[in-house]
Scaffold this active site. Sequence first.
Site, short mmCIF file in Angstrom:
data_model
loop_
_atom_site.label_atom_id
_atom_site.label_comp_id
_atom_site.label_asym_id
_atom_site.label_seq_id
_atom_site.Cartn_x
_atom_site.Cartn_y
_atom_site.Cartn_z
N ARG A 103 0.88 -1.18 0.00
CA ARG A 103 0.00 0.00 0.00
C ARG A 103 0.91 1.21 0.00
NH1 ARG A 103 -5.25 1.40 3.61
NH2 ARG A 103 -6.08 0.07 1.97
N HIS A 130 -7.50 0.81 -6.31
CA HIS A 130 -7.67 -0.06 -5.14
C HIS A 130 -8.32 -1.37 -5.62
CE1 HIS A 130 -7.81 -1.28 -1.11
NE2 HIS A 130 -8.64 -0.40 -0.58
N GLN A 133 -10.09 -3.96 -3.17
CA GLN A 133 -11.37 -3.48 -2.66
C GLN A 133 -12.47 -3.72 -3.68
OE1 GLN A 133 -12.16 -1.84 0.49
NE2 GLN A 133 -14.13 -2.53 -0.31
N ASP A 221 -17.19 7.26 -1.46
CA ASP A 221 -15.91 7.17 -0.74
C ASP A 221 -15.59 8.56 -0.20
OD1 ASP A 221 -13.45 6.24 0.21
OD2 ASP A 221 -12.43 6.44 -1.72
N CYS A 261 -16.24 1.60 0.79
CA CYS A 261 -15.05 0.80 1.12
C CYS A 261 -14.63 0.97 2.57
CB CYS A 261 -13.91 1.19 0.18
SG CYS A 261 -13.34 2.89 0.35
N ARG A 289 -13.52 -8.62 1.65
CA ARG A 289 -12.08 -8.36 1.42
C ARG A 289 -11.29 -9.62 1.73
NH1 ARG A 289 -10.01 -3.21 1.62
NH2 ARG A 289 -8.12 -4.28 0.95
N1 NVA Z 1 -9.89 6.78 -1.25
C1 NVA Z 1 -9.54 6.31 0.07
C2 NVA Z 1 -9.77 4.84 0.20
C3 NVA Z 1 -9.46 4.28 1.56
C4 NVA Z 1 -9.64 2.80 1.65
C5 NVA Z 1 -8.08 6.65 0.34
O1 NVA Z 1 -7.25 6.47 -0.55
O2 NVA Z 1 -7.78 7.10 1.44
N1 CP Z 2 -11.13 -0.10 2.62
C1 CP Z 2 -9.86 -0.20 3.04
O1 CP Z 2 -8.94 -0.44 2.26
O2 CP Z 2 -9.70 -0.04 4.37
P1 CP Z 2 -8.32 0.17 5.15
O3 CP Z 2 -7.79 1.51 4.75
O4 CP Z 2 -8.73 0.11 6.59
O5 CP Z 2 -7.37 -0.91 4.78
#
Ligand code: NVA
Ligand code: CP
Length: 303
Positions: A103, A130, A133, A221, A261, A289
């Site tokens: 990540r 993502h 997800q 989101d 998500c 997930r």
């Molecule tokens: N768009 C959000 C998704 C989190 C799972 C982010 O990147 O923070």
């Molecule tokens: N939806 C998601 O990826 O959650 P986290 O940021 O908690 O991993």
Amino acid sequence: MKKDLLKLLDLSPEEIREILDVADQLKYDLKHGIEHKVLAGKTLAMIFEKNSTRTRVSFETGIYQLGGQGIFLSSAESQLGRGEPIRDTARVLSRYCAGIMIRTFEQSKVEELAEYASIPVINGLTDFCHPCQVLADLMTIREHYSTLEGLKACYVGDGNNMSNSIIVGCLKMGMDISIGCPDAYRPDQQVIDFAATQANKLTITSDIFAAAKDADVIFTDVWASMGMEAEKAQREKDFAGYCVDEKLMAVAKPGCMVQHCLPAHRGEEISEAVFEAHADEIFEEAENRLHAQKAVMALLMKD
Ligand code: NVA
Ligand code: CP
């Protein structure tokens, strides 16, 4: 199946369907006490350069249930945080582990990691996409409707990593998708260009009621993703009104699903009432997930 899962753009509809089918089976088997220790003795390196609850816990639980073990590497505590090149990290981890989940911020970093790693690399979120997800989201929608083909999806909010993956995932699975976002926050051009080559339709509008009309599933989101904290105040102004609330749900099809998500910001991108009315769907999505990622790991990391 390809070596890596870097973005849904790389997968064929058949490959997505295979992941979803294996995920359904693994979910059923877990609930019936049937074990699959197909990754016994293997380790998954999990690199996190951003926060996480779901991704970390579902990958670590998933690899454990498959007989292996996850190794958490935060950028703060590993040499990555002190500038060790990603291409060296890739080659080192390839000597110990059977897979790498990452990540991070730039998609190019994940692509470089995969280029230099001889083991599968799985994207656990970048600024661009993502994919894990959205595999879980597609699994959840397919469980609910027993099909994906022909459904209309709508995404309300920022044209961010989630919107990019939702567009690609939905179109590849034969769904139409409309995006309701402010003009200055449209999805990535690469995704818009991909959509132009597809039989199914992408529409982008700043009118969220037009976007949500007759939808079978509405996604949303956060307005400010991880790494955008400094823009939060500006974004709160720019996204005012881009909220999935009861008024918006009223223009969708009766029984329309809601997917988020998580984490959610009630009163911003989603109202408390809509969130709680659809909590079962949203937490099923979170559970999925685990199953979807177990399918990805089993398909990519098994000998
Ligand atoms: N768009 C959000 C998704 C989190 C799972 C982010 O990147 O923070
Ligand atoms: N939806 C998601 O990826 O959650 P986290 O940021 O908690 O991993």
